[in-house]
Enzyme design. Structure first.
Site, mmCIF file in Angstrom:
data_model
loop_
_atom_site.group_PDB
_atom_site.id
_atom_site.type_symbol
_atom_site.label_atom_id
_atom_site.label_comp_id
_atom_site.label_asym_id
_atom_site.label_seq_id
_atom_site.Cartn_x
_atom_site.Cartn_y
_atom_site.Cartn_z
ATOM 1 N N CYS A 67 0.821 -1.247 0.050
ATOM 2 C CA CYS A 67 0.123 -0.151 -0.060
ATOM 3 C C CYS A 67 0.963 1.290 0.151
ATOM 4 C CB CYS A 67 -0.932 -0.004 1.107
ATOM 5 S SG CYS A 67 -2.022 -1.255 1.054
ATOM 6 N N CYS B 254 0.199 2.137 6.374
ATOM 7 C CA CYS B 254 0.365 0.716 6.995
ATOM 8 C C CYS B 254 0.638 -0.112 5.294
ATOM 9 C CB CYS B 254 -0.643 0.480 7.664
ATOM 10 S SG CYS B 254 -2.281 0.483 7.142
ATOM 11 N N HIS C 156 -8.970 3.596 -1.858
ATOM 12 C CA HIS C 156 -7.667 3.146 -1.401
ATOM 13 C C HIS C 156 -7.241 2.685 -2.643
ATOM 14 C CE1 HIS C 156 -4.083 1.824 0.011
ATOM 15 N NE2 HIS C 156 -4.305 0.719 0.713
#
Length: 390
Positions: A90, A376, A346
């Site tokens: 991510c 994260c 996201h």
């Protein structure tokens, strides 16, 4: 002392899975942000020395070095501009920012674009791993890894639920945080706060051609009751799809340059990079690492959490920024002030430069100085980037 500057950062508005951006190839989506960045800054595309592209699911339409393909598809970058595609899960495009800044700080390059792309509609999350398992080619769990972590399947969702239990969060608290993300995103959209960062994307709709300029994931009718009514993702847990980040299609990009490049190309910087940090910890609970990475970043920068004016903490799951707030003692009024991934989406590899774009423009609009971004990442890794507005 060498300094790395961010001249500008842009993003597309998020598209929901099978939504308004589903008809756009990820290469073209990313190329549009690269072109917009060159146009907005006025720099000669031929002066760009590298493009570092974050992308997580590097298969299908995002295979074959998607960063290089985006450069080739861009209209304002010549074929002489190199590119590389990186995967730090991510945090891929936040790492792209940090790699670009490191290149500038080292003096090896003066003008680098950090970028990211993810079409989660066209290349579904986990699709590359699923393909290999279906073909009988195994998964990421090697014999040595299994020996060290017997019977453990590394899962971000499981990590997020572990954080819920560890920090004692209730479902009501998780739902309330999710609602706040939507309410902030609604307010920002209605106030036209995203106009300075969003690159309009031409799309086809049932009603004909249109421009995609509004984040599609925002629930403008969101209420606490509607969020609370979403079913649990696990019978043993407290998280739901409503308190988790939205699957999203999107792209983003930022121009990172040296002081020499500022002068040579008559550029005006938005901000300078104040600190670059990346740490790693427990790969099982994994998503808790931004807490400890932030401690390290502040220590290295000689700062306290109260010195930071705005924070962007990726809302992979509501429990992550909630635990971050609890651990750092940060002011919740400074967190994700225009909403986060629960409302805005996201898009995995694009989220790092996406969040940076939002952070920089929010700081600029408010006349504030310091911003901190953290993400994260799978495997228990976390990036922290601190910027200082110019």
């Amino acid at each position: 002392m060498a300094t790395a500057y961010i001249v500008d950062a842009v993003r597309t508005a998020g598209g929901r899975r099978n939504g308004r951006l589903a008809g756009v190839h990820p290469v073209d989506l990313s190329a549009a942000t690269l072109d917009a960045l060159i146009e907005r800054t006025g720099i000669d595309g031929a002066a760009v020395e590298d493009v570092i592209m974050g992308c997580v699911s590097q298969g299908g339409q995002q295979a074959g070095q998607v960063g290089r393909n985006a450069v080739l598809a861009a209209r304002r970058l010549p074929d002489s501009v190199p590119a590389v595609t990186i995967d730090r899960q991510c945090g891929s495009s936040q790492q792209a920012i940090q790699f670009a800044a490191q290149a500038v700080l080292s003096g090896t390059q003066d003008i680098v674009i950090a970028a990211g792309v993810e079409s989660m509609t066209r290349v579904p999350m986990g699709s590359t791993a699923i393909f290999h398992m279906k073909e009988g080619l195994g998964n990421y769990k090697s014999p040595r890894l299994e020996e060290k972590y017997p019977g453990i399947m590394f899962s971000q969702f499981m990590g997020a639920e572990m954080i819920v239990k560890k920090h004692g969060f209730t479902k009501d608290q998780l739902d309330a945080f999710a609602l706040s993300s939507h309410l902030k995103a609604i307010a920002a959209t209605n106030a036209n706060a995203f106009a300075g960062e969003i690159v309009p994307i031409a799309i086809e709709t049932p009603d004909g051609p249109a421009m995609h300029t509004v984040d599609e994931g925002i629930r403008f009718d969101a209420t606490l009751e509607s969020i609370a009514g979403v079913k649990l993702l696990s019978p043993e847990g407290l998280l739901t799809a409503a308190s988790s980040s939205q699957i999203c299609d999107g792209a983003s990009a930022a121009l990172i340059v040296s002081e020499a490049a500022l002068k040579a190309h008559n550029l005006t910087p938005l901000a300078r990079i104040h600190n670059l940090t990346v740490t790693a910890g427990d790969p099982v609970i994994m998503l808790e690492e931004p807490l400890f990475a932030t401690d390290r970043a502040l220590q290295r920068a000689g700062m306290k959490i109260g010195d930071i004016d705005l924070y962007e903490v990726n809302e992979a799951f509501a429990s992550v920024p909630m635990a971050w707030l609890k651990h750092t003692g940060a002011d919740p009024e400074k967190l994700n002030v225009n909403g986060g991934a629960i409302a805005l989406g996201h898009p995995l590899g694009a989220s790092g430069t996406k969040l940076m774009s939002t952070l920089l423009h929010a700081l600029k609009a408010r006349g504030l100085k310091y911003g901190l971004q953290t993400m994260c990442e799978g495997g228990g890794v976390a990036n922290v980037t601190i910027v200082e507005m110019m």
